[in-house]
Design an enzyme around this catalytic site. Sequence first.
Site, PDB file in Angstrom:
ATOM      1  NE  ARG A  47       4.338 -39.447  73.509  1.00 37.78           N
ATOM      2  CZ  ARG A  47       5.073 -38.755  74.383  1.00 37.78           C
ATOM      3  NH1 ARG A  47       5.420 -37.492  74.131  1.00 37.78           N
ATOM      4  NH2 ARG A  47       5.478 -39.315  75.508  1.00 37.78           N
ATOM      5  CE1 TYR A  99     -10.858 -28.127  54.831  1.00 39.71           C
ATOM      6  CE2 TYR A  99      -9.255 -27.976  56.611  1.00 39.71           C
ATOM      7  CZ  TYR A  99     -10.209 -28.699  55.907  1.00 39.71           C
ATOM      8  OH  TYR A  99     -10.513 -29.983  56.287  1.00 39.71           O
ATOM      9  CG  ASP A 170      -3.345 -24.452  53.790  1.00 39.33           C
ATOM     10  OD1 ASP A 170      -2.696 -25.223  53.060  1.00 39.33           O
ATOM     11  OD2 ASP A 170      -4.443 -24.764  54.289  1.00 39.33           O
ATOM     12  CE  LYS A 195      -6.970 -32.886  51.471  1.00 32.13           C
ATOM     13  NZ  LYS A 195      -6.697 -32.888  52.919  1.00 32.13           N
TER      14      LYS A 195
END
Length: 372
Positions: A47, A99, A170, A195
Site C-alpha cells: 500500500r 468533467y 487535468d 485512458k
Amino acid sequence: MKIETIAIHAGNHTDASSKAVVQPIVMSTTFERDEDGGFSSGYSYSRAANPNRTSLENVLAKLEGGAEAAAFSSGNAAGMSVFQSLAPGTHIICPDDMYHGLRNQLKMLFEGILEFDFIDVNNSDVLTEHIKPNTGVIWIETPSNPLLKITDIKKVVSVARQHHIKVVCDNTFATPLCQQPLALGADMVMHSSTKYFGGHSDLMGGALITTEKSDWWEKIRNVQTMGGAVPSPMDCYYLVRSIKTLPYRVRGHVSNAQLLAQFLESHPRVESVMYPGLSSHPQHAIARAQMSGFGAMLSFTLKGGEDEAKKVVNAIRVFARATSLGGVESLMEHRATVEGPDTKTPFNLLRVSVGLEHIDDLIADLEQAMAK
C-alpha cells in the site's frame, strides 16, 4: 532523452537477480525486514510502495517533466486526493464545464468541507473576481470534456501567481505528447491513466505529477498511502507496458481525429464540430501556441436535435457506443445522457474518442449512420 525513449526506458528496471530485461511483476503485499528491523530494499508494504508502482511513477514523472508522480487506482481517486489534501474551508475555482465525475465529487462529497465555484476560467476578469482570501487552487481542464474548450494555461497561471494560488491541470485529453502543462507554469498535472496511458480499455488508474516536492505534495503522498487508493502491481505493470507505445499510438489517434473532424465539418447534417485542430475552433490560436498536437477527442452537434443525435449514435457499426476514451477502438456516446439531469451539454451533441482503425472505415461508418 526524447519522449519516445523515456516512454520505453523510464518505467523499466532490469531485475538484479535474473537479469530479465522486462521488469517482473512483484505481487507480494509485504516485504522482509532487515535484522535491525529496517527496510534496506525501500519496501515494507505494497500500500505504501511497490517496485512496479515505483517504475510507473518514474516514467509518468519524466513524461510530464515533473519532479515526482503519484499513481492511484483511478482518475477520480487522483483528483480526490488533491481535494483531500486541502485544509477545510479552502476555496477552489473550477471550470464551468469541468468533467462531471470530479464536479459531482466536489458537490456530493466535499459540500460543507471545501468551497468551490464553477466559472469561465478563460475570462481573466471573471477569474479575478472569484478569487477569495481562502482560494487555494485553480483547477483547469484543457481540452475540456466534452466541449473541447481550450484554456490558456499561461494566462491562468499568471493570475494565480499574483495571488499565490496553485494551478492543477487535468491533462487527460491532451496527454504529455500533445501538451506539457508543467512547462507552461502549472503546479500539478492530473491524468486518468485509464485512458491514453492504458490505451486498450482494459485497466483503470489515475496519476498526479508535481513540478516540485513541496509540503503540499507530501500531504498528497500521505493521502495516497493512508487512503490506499493505489493501483495493483499488475495494473502498474500493464500501464508501464502500454506507455512504451504511447508516443506512436497518440500520433495515430491525432492524425485520425484531424481527418475525421474535417470530414464532419463539411457534412451537411452536422451543425458544428468541436475540435481544437480546426481553424474554426474559437481557441484554435491558443491551442496552436500551447499544444504540439490537438488530441484525439472531438464532439459534434447535429441538425435536428436530440432525436437526430440518438438516431446516429444508434446506427454506428465500427464505432462502439460506449463511455471512456483513449483506447485503440473508436467510441461514440450521447454525452448528455451519460452526464445526467444537471448536464450543461447540448442534447444534440455526440462525443467521439477517435481510435486507431483506418480513417476510411471510420468515415464510411459515420457516412452510413448519418445517411439513415
